[in-house]
Design a protein around this motif. Structure first.
Motif, short mmCIF file in Angstrom:
data_model
loop_
_atom_site.label_atom_id
_atom_site.label_comp_id
_atom_site.label_asym_id
_atom_site.label_seq_id
_atom_site.Cartn_x
_atom_site.Cartn_y
_atom_site.Cartn_z
N SER A 133 0.85 -1.20 0.00
CA SER A 133 0.00 0.00 0.00
C SER A 133 0.88 1.25 0.00
CB SER A 133 -0.92 0.04 1.23
OG SER A 133 -1.77 -1.09 1.25
N ARG A 135 -2.28 4.47 -3.97
CA ARG A 135 -3.59 4.20 -4.57
C ARG A 135 -3.77 5.25 -5.68
NH1 ARG A 135 -6.14 1.32 -0.13
NH2 ARG A 135 -4.56 -0.26 0.22
N ASN A 172 -10.66 1.27 -6.50
CA ASN A 172 -9.28 1.52 -6.95
C ASN A 172 -8.62 0.21 -7.38
OD1 ASN A 172 -6.20 1.84 -6.39
ND2 ASN A 172 -7.01 3.92 -6.53
N PHE A 197 -6.08 -1.18 -4.92
CA PHE A 197 -6.74 -1.75 -3.73
C PHE A 197 -7.27 -3.15 -4.06
CE2 PHE A 197 -10.77 -2.81 -1.70
CZ PHE A 197 -10.38 -2.87 -0.38
#
Ligand code: HEC
Ligand code: HEC
Length: 375
Positions: free
Chosen positions: A88, A93, A170, A173
Motif C-alpha cells: 500500500s 492508490r 481503486n 486496492f
C-alpha cells in the motif's frame, strides 16, 4: 501559551525532522517544514512524521487530510499483512492523494525504509494478527449491487466517484485486498471510524454478494499505466518566460482557484507551477509545465526568483502544497499560493495535462472542508 506554541512551530520548522512528540500544526496549513526532511538513517517514526502524519495524523488515526484512513484500528491491523502494508505504501492508490512512495516508482523510499515504517505502524497499533473468516459461500454480484447501493455507496463511491471511505474501486486496492480481508472489515467494521460493523445486519451470503459486486469494479484487462521519465531537476521553472506576470490576489493570502490559474495559463503569463507530490505522481500525470519539487525534498526552492509568482499544487488538495508555500514564505517569497482545488480538479476539467498512457481522469471526490475533523 501563545509564546510556547510559537516556539514549538519554530522548533518544528528549523529542524531536519519534527522532534518526536511534536504535534503537527492542526490542519497543517501553517506547518512549513524545511528540507531536508528525511535521510537514509531516518527511523520509521521520523519517516512517518515527515511523510505520512500530514494526512494520516500524528496519532495514526487518520482524518488529518483528505479522509485518509486510520492505520491502527484493531480490525485493520488484525488482517492487514506486512505485505499489504508494504505494498500500500510502495504503490499507493493511484488517482487518490495516496502516492506511491517506493523509489522504484519515483517515490522517496527504499524498501528497507518502507519496512521501518511498517514496523512503526505495527508497534504503535500493537494488535496481534488474526486469521480472518474464510467463506466458501459464493457471492452473486447482482444481489450484491443492491446491497452496495443501499448501504455502502454513499461512503465508498463507485468507479466514477469517491466518497469519504477508502475507494474500493481503486484497481491497486482490488489487487491487494483479499476476500477474507474485506469480509473482516465488513463484519467487524473499523472501530472508532465511520465504518460500522455489518456482522449483525448482513449474513454470510450477503457479504459474499457484496464482495462479488465490489470485485466487478476491477475492469477486465485494466489498462497498463506507464510512467513518464523521472524529473531531472533541470526542468525549466517558469512557464511562458517572457509573458506578463499574473495579477493574483489570493484568498486569505493563500489560495488561487483552478479557473483563475487556467486563465493565466491561457494568457501565457509568466509563473511557476510546483507539483508538491512525490515524483511518482508527477511521473504519472502532471499539469503541463509543472516542475517536481516534492514536499519531502525542497532543494529546488532555492532557485526560485522572488519576483515571480509561484503556485504549488497537490491532490489533497492543500496539505503538501501548503508545506511548499510555507517554506517559500519563510524564505521571503510573497508571491506564493496554493492551487485551491488541487490537481485532480484541474485534471477532471480537461485542462492541459502531461500524463502517461493509460492514466484516466480521477474519480469525483467529496467536497473538501477547511477544518479537518478527525473522526
Ligand atoms: C496526501 C495525503 C496522504 C499522505 C501524505 C499519505 N497518505 Fe496514505 N492514504 C491516503 C489516502 C487518502 C488513502 C486512502 C486512499 C483511497 O481512498 O483508496 C491512503 C491509504 C493508505 C494505506 C491503505 C490503508 C487501507 O486501509 O487500505 C496505507 C497503509 C497508507 N495510506 C499508509 C501511508 C504511509 C505509511 C504514508 C507515508 C509514507 C502515507 N500513507 C502518506 C492519504 C495519504
Ligand atoms: C458511513 C460511511 C461508510 C459506510 C456506509 C460504509 N463504509 Fe466501509 N469504510 C468507511 C470508512 C471511513 C472506512 C475507512 C476507515 C478507517 O480505517 O479509517 C471504511 C473501510 C472499509 C473497508 C476496509 C478497506 C481497507 O483497505 O482497509 C471495507 C472493505 C469497507 N469499508 C467496505 C464497506 C462495505 C462493503 C460497506 C457496505 C456494506 C461499507 N463499507 C459501508 C466508511 C463507510
Amino acid at each position: 501559551m501563545k509564546a510556547l506554541w510559537l516556539f514549538l512551530l519554530v522548533a518544528c520548522n528549523s529542524n531536519a525532522a519534527p522532534p518526536a512528540g511534536t504535534p503537527p500544526a492542526r490542519g497543517s496549513n501553517q506547518s512549513g517544514s524545511a528540507a531536508p526532511l528525511i535521510t537514509a538513517a531516518s527511523t520509521g517514526s521520523e519517516l512517518y512524521a515527515a511523510l505520512c502524519a500530514k494526512c494520516h495524523a500524528e496519532n495514526l488515526q487518520g482524518g488529518a487530510a483528505d479522509h485518509a484512513p486510520s492505520l491502527i484500528t484493531t480490525t485493520f491491523l488484525e488482517t492487514a499483512t506486512d505485505d499489504f502494508l508494504h505494498q500500500s505504501i510502495a504503490r499507493g492508490r493511484p488517482g487518490t492523494s495516496m502516492a506511491a512512495y517506493s523509489k522504484g516508482l519515483g517515490g522517496p523510499l527504499e524498501p528497507a525504509a518502507i519496512q521501518r515504517i511498517v514496523k512503526f505502524i505495527r508497534e504503535r497499533g500493537n494488535v496481534p494478527a488474526k486469521a480472518p473468516m474464510q467463506s466458501s459461500v459464493v457471492g452473486d454480484a447482482k444481489l450484491g449491487a443492491a446491497i452496495y447501493d443501499a448501504s455502502c455507496k454513499v461512503c465508498h463511491g463507485d468507479r466514477s466517484f469517491r466518497g469519504e471511505g477508502i475507494h474500493l474501486a481503486n484497481p491497486v486496492f482490488l489487487e491487494q485486498a483479499s476476500d477474507p480481508f474485506m469480509r473482516h472489515a465488513i463484519m467487524h467494521g473499523r472501530p472508532g471510524t465511520k465504518m460500522m460493523a455489518f456482522g449483525n445486519t448482513l449474513n454470510e451470503k450477503q457479504i459474499s454478494d457484496v464482495i462479488a459486486y465490489v470485485r466487478t469494479f476491477a475492469v477486465t484487462a485494466a489498462p497498463k499505466v506507464a510512467q513518464l521519465p523521472p524529473p531531472t531537476g533541470k526542468e525549466p521553472l517558469v512557464i511562458f518566460p517572457g509573458g506578463k506576470q499574473p495579477d493574483w490576489k489570493p484568498r486569505e493570502n493563500r489560495y488561487v482557484p483552478v479557473d483563475v490559474v487556467k486563465k493565466a495559463y491561457d494568457e501565457k503569463r509568466a509563473f511557476i507551477l510546483i507539483d508538491a507530490r512525490p515524483p511518482s505522481d508527477w511521473m504519472r500525470a502532471r499539469i503541463t509545465g509543472a516542475v517536481s519539487i516534492p514536499y519531502h525534498d525542497l532543494k529546488r526552492l532555492a532557485e526560485i526568483p522572488k519576483d515571480t509568482w509561484v503556485i504549488a499544487y497537490c491532490a489533497c488538495p492543500h496539505h503538501l502544497s501548503g508545506d511548499v508555500v510555507d517554506a517559500l514564505k519563510k524564505m521571503g517569497h510573497t508571491k506564493a499560493a496554493i492551487l485551491d482545488e488541487g490537481i485532480n480538479d484541474w485534471h477532471r476539467k480537461g485542462y492541459p495535462m502531461t500524463a502517461a498512457e493509460g492514466v484516466e481522469k480521477p474519480a469525483l471526490e467529496p467536497a473538501h472542508d477547511h477544518n479537518h475533523h478527525p473522526h
